[in-house]
Design an enzyme around this catalytic site. Structure first.
Site, mmCIF file in Angstrom:
data_model
loop_
_atom_site.group_PDB
_atom_site.id
_atom_site.type_symbol
_atom_site.label_atom_id
_atom_site.label_comp_id
_atom_site.label_asym_id
_atom_site.label_seq_id
_atom_site.Cartn_x
_atom_site.Cartn_y
_atom_site.Cartn_z
ATOM 1 N N HIS A 157 0.815 -1.226 0.000
ATOM 2 C CA HIS A 157 0.000 0.000 0.000
ATOM 3 C C HIS A 157 0.849 1.277 0.000
ATOM 4 O O HIS A 157 0.299 2.377 -0.090
ATOM 5 C CB HIS A 157 -0.946 0.033 1.203
ATOM 6 C CG HIS A 157 -1.929 -1.096 1.213
ATOM 7 N ND1 HIS A 157 -2.787 -1.339 0.165
ATOM 8 C CD2 HIS A 157 -2.175 -2.067 2.141
ATOM 9 C CE1 HIS A 157 -3.528 -2.408 0.450
ATOM 10 N NE2 HIS A 157 -3.175 -2.876 1.639
ATOM 11 N N ASP A 193 -2.476 -10.728 -2.253
ATOM 12 C CA ASP A 193 -3.044 -10.281 -0.984
ATOM 13 C C ASP A 193 -4.545 -9.982 -1.195
ATOM 14 O O ASP A 193 -4.968 -9.637 -2.308
ATOM 15 C CB ASP A 193 -2.309 -9.010 -0.529
ATOM 16 C CG ASP A 193 -2.737 -8.532 0.847
ATOM 17 O OD1 ASP A 193 -2.040 -8.877 1.821
ATOM 18 O OD2 ASP A 193 -3.764 -7.823 0.952
HETATM 19 C C1 OKP Z 1 -2.868 -4.330 4.644
HETATM 20 B B1 OKP Z 1 -2.544 -5.500 3.750
HETATM 21 C C2 OKP Z 1 -9.800 -0.183 9.637
HETATM 22 C C3 OKP Z 1 -9.352 -1.261 8.711
HETATM 23 C C4 OKP Z 1 -8.151 -0.783 7.957
HETATM 24 C C5 OKP Z 1 -6.482 -1.574 6.521
HETATM 25 C C6 OKP Z 1 -6.109 -2.833 5.867
HETATM 26 C C7 OKP Z 1 -4.674 -2.857 5.489
HETATM 27 C C8 OKP Z 1 -4.331 -4.182 4.897
HETATM 28 N N1 OKP Z 1 -9.064 -0.175 10.836
HETATM 29 N N2 OKP Z 1 -7.718 -1.809 7.160
HETATM 30 O O1 OKP Z 1 -2.976 -5.381 2.425
HETATM 31 O O2 OKP Z 1 -2.912 -6.770 4.262
HETATM 32 ZN ZN ZN Z 2 -4.113 -7.360 2.780
#
Ligand code: OKP
Ligand code: ZN
Length: 341
Positions: A157, A193
């Site tokens: 990300h 992912d």
């Molecule tokens: C990272 B990876 C609210 C949910 C936020 C963010 C997800 C990040 C995922 N607290 N979620 O791609 O596994």
């Molecule tokens: Zn993820």
């Protein structure tokens, strides 16, 4: 398989805004403990080499790297005492592109949301995670058929100049760029992912020398919400070299593996020489923040199918939040890969 890992990540545990409350991040140090334990029998562990910093500048802007390296000190110097530095104001539809001077403004400018922040040790952990990606890549360049990096924090990300989604430096992009810089032809990044790899997409969006291909939850209902649609196909020379497979909530292995089959055919057709796999196991049926239905045996099948692509393969860890099960799921992919070819 060679596994690169390190203890440095351990002190990094950020906070995230979740349902209106600030909670300890789902992206926790135990994820690595469990995965190391599950891999320890059948694989060989190595520490990474020292990071060569110049690779970071090939993927991220100098201003962003400077910000990340100094954000914690600026936070403390501005009188704040909270253990996680986070913004509260984002240039969602920017009126000005100027980076603000204040730490609060800069945190908003250089991030995409309140889903993670910068702790005292984040820069140290993120650069070590990048060093792991670099060492995995070096070993594959040296002739290993495949190697795996237990990268934590994850990376997909992180854009060229924004952290977010638990990610600070884009480990998969660093691996792909290192491959390109050392003579590899076209590189394919396959991001499996559960979440769309918006950072990796952004970094390579206008390029045809790195193909980005992602299978993920549809952004109409899932994070990162603002990218990952099928009609995002790249721009300029990169047009046709960005491939997104958004899937509905509740997707099981039947339709997921159909997307994989198509993705692999596309990558193969684009003459990719080396494969970088952004390996998240948050597609698992019991993942606490995700909605897909993959099982542990399905991860074995994924490994076998990845092996059949028959390319040198750099595996980079991304997500996976069912902490007890994630080690077994990562092991299933790597063991399946070794069986498959
Ligand atoms: C990272 B990876 C609210 C949910 C936020 C963010 C997800 C990040 C995922 N607290 N979620 O791609 O596994
Ligand atoms: Zn993820």
């Amino acid at each position: 398989m060679l596994i690169f890992t390190s203890d440095i990540h351990r002190q990094h545990h950020s906070a995230e805004l979740d349902g209106g409350r600030l909670i300890p991040s789902w992206e926790c140090p135990e994820r690595v403990d469990v995965t190391e334990a599950a891999l320890s029998d059948a694989h060989e562990f190595r520490l990474p080499n020292k990071l060569s910093y110049s690779i970071l500048e090939r993927v991220h802007t100098p201003q962003y790297l400077d910000f990340l390296a100094n954000a914690w000190t600026r936070w403390v110097d501005s009188g704040k005492t909270a253990p996680t530095a986070m913004g509260f104001c984002w240039p969602a539809r920017p009126l000005s592109e100027k980076p603000p001077n204040s730490i609060d403004g800069a945190l908003g400018y250089y991030s995409s949301g309140a889903d993670c922040g910068i702790t005292k040790v984040t820069w140290r952990a993120a650069t070590e995670s990048a060093a792991i990606a670099q060492s995995v890549t070096t070993s594959v360049l040296g002739g290993e058929r495949a190697a795996f990096g237990l990268c934590r924090p994850p990376g997909h990300h992180a854009t060229s100049d924004q952290f977010g989604g638990y990610c600070y430096l884009n480990n998969a992009a660093i691996a792909a760029q290192q491959l390109r810089d050392t003579g590899t032809g076209r590189v394919g990044i396959l991001d499996i992912d559960y979440h769309h790899g918006n950072g990796t997409q952004q970094i390579f969006y206008a390029r045809d020398d790195v193909v980005f291909c992602s299978i993920h939850a549809d952004p109409t209902f899932e994070f990162p919400y603002f990218s990952g649609h099928a009609d995002e196909r790249g721009v300029g020379p990169g047009e046709g070299f960005n491939l997104n497979y958004p899937l509905p909530a509740g997707t099981g292995f039947g339709s997921w593996s159909g997307a994989l089959q198509d993705a692999v055919a596309q990558l193969t057709g684009l003459d990719v020489e080396v494969l970088v796999v952004s390996l998240g196991v948050d597609t698992f049926e019991d993942d606490p923040i995700s909605s897909f239905g993959l099982t542990t045996p399905d991860f074995g099948e994924i490994g076998r199918r990845l092996a059949q692509i028959n390319l040198p393969t750099v595996f980079i860890l991304e997500g996976g939040y069912a902490v007890e099960a994630m080690g077994g799921n990562v092991a299933a992919v790597l063991n399946g890969f070794e069986q498959g070819g």
